[in-house]
Design a protein around this motif. Structure first.
Motif, PDB file in Angstrom:
ATOM      1  N   ASP A  29       0.963  -1.143  -0.004  1.00  0.00           N
ATOM      2  CA  ASP A  29       0.054  -0.170   0.127  1.00  0.00           C
ATOM      3  C   ASP A  29       0.943   1.235   0.068  1.00  0.00           C
ATOM      4  N   SER A  30       0.987   1.931  -1.095  1.00  0.00           N
ATOM      5  CA  SER A  30       1.894   3.059  -1.274  1.00  0.00           C
ATOM      6  C   SER A  30       1.355   4.223  -0.081  1.00  0.00           C
ATOM      7  N   GLU A  31       0.346   4.460   0.012  1.00  0.00           N
ATOM      8  CA  GLU A  31      -0.094   5.682   0.872  1.00  0.00           C
ATOM      9  C   GLU A  31       0.231   5.300   2.574  1.00  0.00           C
ATOM     10  N   ILE A  32       0.342   4.048   2.869  1.00  0.00           N
ATOM     11  CA  ILE A  32       0.696   3.601   4.197  1.00  0.00           C
ATOM     12  C   ILE A  32       2.180   3.889   4.204  1.00  0.00           C
ATOM     13  N   ASP A  41      10.317   3.178 -13.876  1.00  0.00           N
ATOM     14  CA  ASP A  41       9.062   3.656 -14.421  1.00  0.00           C
ATOM     15  C   ASP A  41       9.088   5.127 -13.882  1.00  0.00           C
ATOM     16  N   VAL A  42       9.367   6.070 -14.570  1.00  0.00           N
ATOM     17  CA  VAL A  42       9.576   7.346 -14.194  1.00  0.00           C
ATOM     18  C   VAL A  42       8.099   8.055 -13.988  1.00  0.00           C
ATOM     19  N   LEU A  84       7.235  10.218 -10.588  1.00  0.00           N
ATOM     20  CA  LEU A  84       6.839  11.565 -10.409  1.00  0.00           C
ATOM     21  C   LEU A  84       5.486  11.626  -9.821  1.00  0.00           C
ATOM     22  N   SER A  85       4.719  10.712 -10.180  1.00  0.00           N
ATOM     23  CA  SER A  85       3.262  10.728  -9.344  1.00  0.00           C
ATOM     24  C   SER A  85       3.733  10.277  -7.845  1.00  0.00           C
ATOM     25  N   ASP A 100       4.723  13.445  -6.080  1.00  0.00           N
ATOM     26  CA  ASP A 100       3.698  14.492  -5.954  1.00  0.00           C
ATOM     27  C   ASP A 100       2.759  14.066  -4.845  1.00  0.00           C
ATOM     28  N   ARG A 101       2.504  12.836  -4.530  1.00  0.00           N
ATOM     29  CA  ARG A 101       1.592  12.233  -3.547  1.00  0.00           C
ATOM     30  C   ARG A 101       2.308  12.397  -2.110  1.00  0.00           C
ATOM     31  N   CYS A 102       3.637  12.495  -2.067  1.00  0.00           N
ATOM     32  CA  CYS A 102       4.574  12.879  -0.998  1.00  0.00           C
ATOM     33  C   CYS A 102       4.312  14.255  -0.623  1.00  0.00           C
ATOM     34  N   ARG A 103       4.470  15.071  -1.648  1.00  0.00           N
ATOM     35  CA  ARG A 103       4.325  16.413  -1.052  1.00  0.00           C
ATOM     36  C   ARG A 103       2.630  16.969  -0.838  1.00  0.00           C
TER      37      ARG A 103
END
Length: 299
Positions: free
Chosen positions: A165-168, A191-192, A196-197, A200-203
């Protein structure tokens, strides 16, 4: 100036910089070869070099340790160093000794990691309740050494074998930064668009620290396939097809690998406005230098 401060200043003016990662060889000849390579690669002007963690000792077999290599890179070659330090298999006394040696060698930067399971273990198991996760190690270093060490942590744009789960994972990354870390180095990726996505989600989640992409050169088809499978790394179809078409020609794989990685780096800089690249050298220099030559950033 700290790594994070230098990066922030450089990125304002779109100044490109690099860092190189090395691992501890298992033989005396391997250590000597690596030191000679580090000496040559310093001419590429890395912002810093880092060395993966290995404490040494009979059970782990290398003839030297991370601390020793860090000390030589710092004192013999005048390089800024970042020392990997993991929690796994480490008591508080082990951690204290490693940090003391880093301090005495002049190292001012630690990459704080939880670490993988030890070789003989089927799965990761914490060796100490004091160091369950990387954030615990970050807190400990910050409490013990205040602001002496700058602390970096790992980021996982491709996910982690133990957590998909990338959000976790982003939440965990923010916890490490909130605990006292100031920059992020990512695991390798190809996979660039996904990277990049992920940035953005980290920010969006409030992560403002510099995020450094981990760049793994492609120099051998078999090792590339083995590595991406072991690390569960997604490879875009066009890249995989291109490499498959030349897999039996080692020179063609190396040349294509340079083109692929250089184009990745250009996209990261142009679209992501990220101007520092961290090369996983695998203790080799040609592929890394070829990518830098391709980017037109060698001196």
């Amino acid at each position: 100036m700290k790594v994070s401060q230098t990066l922030q200043e450089n990125w304002k003016d779109e100044v490109v910089s690099f860092s190189f990662e090395y691992f501890v060889p298992k033989t005396a000849q391997g250590v000597q070869n690596l030191l000679e390579r580090i000496d040559r690669m310093k001419e590429l002007h890395p912002l810093f070099v880092d060395v993966t963690w290995n404490a040494g000792g009979a059970s782990r077999q290398p003839v030297t340790s991370t601390n020793e290599l860090i000390g030589k890179a710092q004192k013999l070659y005048g390089l800024n160093t970042c020392m990997h330090l993991t929690c796994t298999g480490m008591s508080q006394e082990d951690v204290d000794l490693a940090l003391s040696k880093a301090y005495n060698s002049g190292c001012r930067c630690i990459l704080a990691l939880r670490g993988d399971a030890l070789v003989d273990d089927e799965k990761w198991d914490p060796s100490s309740e004091k160091f369950m996760y990387a954030r615990d190690l970050v807190k400990y270093i910050r409490a013990k050494y205040d602001d002496h060490f700058e602390i970096g942590v790992a980021g996982y744009p491709e996910g982690h074998p133990e957590q998909h789960d990338s959000e976790i994972l982003i939440d965990h990354l923010k916890e490490k930064l909130d605990a006292g870390a100031s920059f992020v180095i990512t695991q390798m990726f190809y996979d660039v668009e996904n990277f990049l996505s992920w940035v953005d989600r980290c920010r969006v989640k409030g992560i403002t620290a510099p995020i450094i992409p981990g760049i793994m050169p492609i120099s051998n088809y078999a090792s590339f396939v083995r590595r991406v499978k072991w690390c569960e790394i997604a490879v875009p179809k066009d890249i995989m097809c291109a490499l498959d078409s030349v897999k039996d020609d080692e020179a063609a794989v190396r040349d294509l690998g340079v083109d692929i990685m250089a184009n990745m780096c250009k996209t990261i800089m142009e679209r992501g406005h990220i101007y520092h690249l961290h090369f996983y050298t695998m203790n080799l220099e040609k592929s890394t230098k070829s990518i830098m030559d391709h980017l037109g950033v060698t001196y």
